[in-house]
Design a protein around this motif. Structure first.
Motif, PDB file in Angstrom:
ATOM      1  N   ASN A 181       0.827  -1.222   0.000  1.00 55.86           N
ATOM      2  CA  ASN A 181       0.000   0.000   0.000  1.00 55.86           C
ATOM      3  C   ASN A 181       0.856   1.264   0.000  1.00 55.86           C
ATOM      4  N   GLU A 233      -0.294   4.358  -2.231  1.00 54.99           N
ATOM      5  CA  GLU A 233      -1.346   5.201  -1.661  1.00 54.99           C
ATOM      6  C   GLU A 233      -0.730   6.264  -0.758  1.00 54.99           C
ATOM      7  N   SER A 276      -3.704   3.100  -8.623  1.00 55.57           N
ATOM      8  CA  SER A 276      -4.646   3.146  -7.505  1.00 55.57           C
ATOM      9  C   SER A 276      -5.935   2.395  -7.835  1.00 55.57           C
ATOM     10  N   LYS A 277      -6.691   2.107  -6.800  1.00 58.34           N
ATOM     11  CA  LYS A 277      -8.015   1.524  -6.982  1.00 58.34           C
ATOM     12  C   LYS A 277      -8.900   2.532  -7.725  1.00 58.34           C
ATOM     13  N   LEU A 324     -10.219   5.748  -5.898  1.00 52.67           N
ATOM     14  CA  LEU A 324      -9.160   6.695  -5.542  1.00 52.67           C
ATOM     15  C   LEU A 324      -8.583   7.340  -6.804  1.00 52.67           C
ATOM     16  N   ARG A 325      -8.475   6.560  -7.871  1.00 55.15           N
ATOM     17  CA  ARG A 325      -7.951   7.076  -9.136  1.00 55.15           C
ATOM     18  C   ARG A 325      -8.814   8.222  -9.650  1.00 55.15           C
TER      19      ARG A 325
END
Length: 442
Positions: free
Chosen positions: A242, A245, A278-279, A282-283
């Protein structure tokens, strides 16, 4: 490194040229310790000859205390030649210094490691110093020797021992400048030994010092230290679970984004990669911030990653996309930091962004055009998306019946061109009429 080397072996001459053009190693040299630069130079074996890389490695570390390494590299670069007398002299001097520092610190380290002392020490540095001075005769000079030996061992390449020595020094020292220096040495040691959790802890300690409102130093000094911290952090964030992030959160914070824009815009490459990786939620949340950051620096810095963002979200110059996607793919495997990721997954995420933009800008595409945009001959995954449909070698985009943004812009431009042509024709007709009238009058 094994997986990266296998990928490197497949590079074509054109791909090597791309990798060399966008290699950031020269940029990093001014913001990293030479021991941390070494793995970046080592990674260049994908785009330079082994002889060139070996020569760079030798030049990089020849002034350190790593005499065994220096001797081996010299022998490899100069086969059949005798080891220079200066190197022989240096080896002897280093051995003598090691013996001196080891003798000067061994008793101190023994005392600090004893159970009685460990149980007697507290969180209060002042108390600890007084206790050790009174009961074990450990004064400032002996504490300073811990720092000197830690620095020596780091320069010698014994990073685990260096980390322990520098940590012991910080526990007792009240010299803030040397404590900061010891922390830089410790984070470097943790990075090189791939102790990522410990390295993150040191990173946070450095941030606390550098970002403090009462930072001891000028604004320029604070800027420089933040710049160093940003470069050091890449090793950690690209290897820690992670970590990307955390990278996004740190680099988008106002003080660090300002530092990137002021002194190291090439770091935008890694911010782009982190956002793309990113997921989805979040992106999408960070895309606007990313576009703004890339646009701000477009005249100072551009590479295939920042160009990718500009094409998709600013210029829509899709004719440039195939070449940019090809360069994106090459650098994903040759860049030292990006190469630690699942590069296939990264590229897939980039293609998803392309498809999302295509879905907003186009009604229909040829299959060949879609393959070019994605830099991929296999578009089965693309066509599997709900908003894409294949019909007679054409890719139809669902939901575009009301007219895409691209089509609306095209229609407006077409109408504008028509009106412009009308005005030009009218102007030509008027000029012709006036000319004819003038001729008749004459």
């Amino acid at each position: 490194m094994t997986e990266q080397t296998t990928q490197h072996a497949k590079l074509t001459a054109q791909e090597v040229e791309i990798a060399r053009k966008y290699d950031l190693t020269p940029k990093f040299i001014q913001f990293l310790d030479r021991h941390l630069i070494f793995p970046l130079v080592e990674n260049l074996d994908s785009i330079y000859s082994s002889e060139d890389v070996e020569s760079m490695e030798y030049d990089l570390l020849k002034d350190t205390n790593m005499t065994k390494f220096i001797r081996e590299k010299y022998a490899s670069l100069h086969p059949g030649e005798a080891i220079p007398a200066d190197l022989e002299k240096k080896e002897k001097a280093i051995e003598e210094e090691y013996a001196r520092l080891n003798a000067a610190t061994s008793k101190t380290l023994e005392i600090l490691a004893s159970k009685d002392v460990q149980e007697s020490l507290k969180q209060d540095k002042t108390y600890n110093r007084e206790y050790l001075s009174k009961n074990h005769h450990i004064d400032d000079a002996k504490i300073l020797e811990l720092y000197n030996f830690g620095k020596f061992q780091y320069n010698r390449g014994d990073y685990v021992v260096a980390s322990d020595l520098l940590n012991n020094f910080r526990l007792l020292s009240v010299n803030q400048d040397l404590n900061l220096s010891a922390t830089w040495g410790k984070i470097s040691s943790e990075i090189i030994t791939e102790s990522w959790t410990d390295a993150l802890e040191e990173l946070n300690k450095l941030r606390e010092i550098i970002d403090n409102r009462h930072f001891k130093g000028s604004t320029l000094d604070q800027l420089n230290k933040r710049t160093w911290l940003i470069h050091f952090s890449l090793f950690i964030f690209f290897n820690l679970e992670n970590g990307l992030e955390s990278l996004v959160d740190l680099f988008f914070s106002s003080s660090y984004l300002s530092t990137i824009q002021a002194s190291c815009p090439w770091i935008l490459r890694y911010l782009v990669v982190a956002v793309i990786s990113s997921k989805p939620q979040l992106r999408q949340k960070r895309i606007k911030d990313l576009v703004r950051a890339v646009q701000t620096e477009e005249y100072e810095y551009q590479d295939p990653f920042t160009k990718f963002v500009e094409i998709l979200f600013v210029t829509y110059e899709f004719d440039e996309l195939p070449e940019v996607m090809k360069q994106f793919k090459v650098l994903s495997t040759t860049d030292f930091f990006i190469g630690t990721l699942d590069t296939a997954e990264l590229y897939k995420n980039a293609q998803v962004l392309v498809l999302d933009t295509i879905g907003k800008l186009y009604k229909v595409l040829s299959v060949e055009q879609l393959k070019k945009f994605l830099n991929d001959q296999n578009i089965d995954n693309a066509l599997a998306r709900d908003n894409f449909k294949l019909e007679n070698d054409k890719v139809l985009i669902r939901g575009a019946e009301t007219g895409s943004v691209y089509q609306q812009v095209y229609d407006k431009t077409k109408a504008f061109n028509f009106k412009t042509n009308q005005l030009l024709n009218n102007a030509f007709s008027i000029n012709s009429y006036n000319h004819k009238q003038s001729s008749q009058e004459v």
